[in-house]
Design an enzyme around this catalytic site. Structure first.
Site, PDB file in Angstrom:
ATOM      1  CB  ILE A   1      -1.014   0.556   1.280  1.00  0.00           C
ATOM      2  CG1 ILE A   1      -1.680   1.032   1.255  1.00  0.00           C
ATOM      3  CG2 ILE A   1      -0.270  -0.332   2.022  1.00  0.00           C
ATOM      4  CD1 ILE A   1      -2.886   1.219   2.037  1.00  0.00           C
ATOM      5  CB  CYS A   2       0.921   4.227   0.813  1.00  0.00           C
ATOM      6  SG  CYS A   2       1.075   5.730   0.963  1.00  0.00           S
ATOM      7  CG  HIS A   3       5.249   6.904  -0.398  1.00  0.00           C
ATOM      8  ND1 HIS A   3       3.941   7.441   0.311  1.00  0.00           N
ATOM      9  CD2 HIS A   3       5.800   7.497  -1.034  1.00  0.00           C
ATOM     10  CE1 HIS A   3       3.417   8.376  -0.383  1.00  0.00           C
ATOM     11  NE2 HIS A   3       4.328   8.740  -0.931  1.00  0.00           N
TER      12      HIS A   3
END
Length: 181
Positions: free
Chosen positions: A105-107
């Site tokens: 998830i995300c970065h």
């Protein structure tokens, strides 16, 4: 077998660690926290220090065959530190080589870019990573959650903390499918 949650010694976005962790526990899995150093990791709430969490295993002493799946929480600093650690990169790549599911998830996708496992895959992430993903041969989409079943390992990706419910539901579904098949 347990699920590996891989984080750096500091910089993980706390909610991206704790919500998937609790979802895994609620689904009957046994999560284990791995990092590049022993001791505790410092989580963050965006740029503010949050809680610390005890490490279960150092990634240099771990192997993908000890785990049924891998979860990579985000945070800006977390994956940046991880992608500079050869053991973390190798560990993540090993799940793809073994055909085991991965959720990021995300970065967190930065670690997968470094591991050279996004090529030919369609995925999502925090929007600022889209150029990195494209340069690594992946196709970036702006979606709450993206499940990519291309290749031997399923990859579940998501954009941000607001997408955590959909992310957890998707990775738990894919982990259950992989375990039964």
């Amino acid at each position: 077998m347990p699920i590996a949650f891989l984080v750096a010694p500091e910089g993980v976005e706390q909610v991206e660690l704790t919500e998937p962790w609790q979802a895994a526990v609620d689904a009957g899995h046994t999560p284990r926290l791995l990092s590049t150093r022993p001791g505790r990791v410092q989580a963050f709430d965006h740029l503010d220090k949050a809680d610390t969490f005890e490490i279960d295993q150092v990634v240099a002493e771990a192997a993908p065959d000890e785990y049924e799946a891998l979860v990579l929480p985000g945070g800006v600093a977390n994956p940046d530190f991880l992608r500079m650690d050869p053991d973390a990169v190798s560990f993540a790549r090993g799940f793809f080589q073994a055909g085991k599911p991965v959720a990021a998830i995300c970065h967190a996708l930065w670690l997968l870019v470094e591991a050279d496992v996004v090529r030919g895959r369609t995925l999502t992430s925090w929007p600022s990573l889209q150029t990195d993903i494209r340069n690594a041969g992946g196709t970036w989409v702006d979606a709450q959650v993206q499940v990519c079943r291309d290749g031997p390992a399923t990859l579940v990706t998501s954009r941000r903390p607001d997408d955590l419910k959909a992310f957890c539901d998707a990775f738990l579904t894919e982990f259950a499918t992989a375990a039964s098949g």
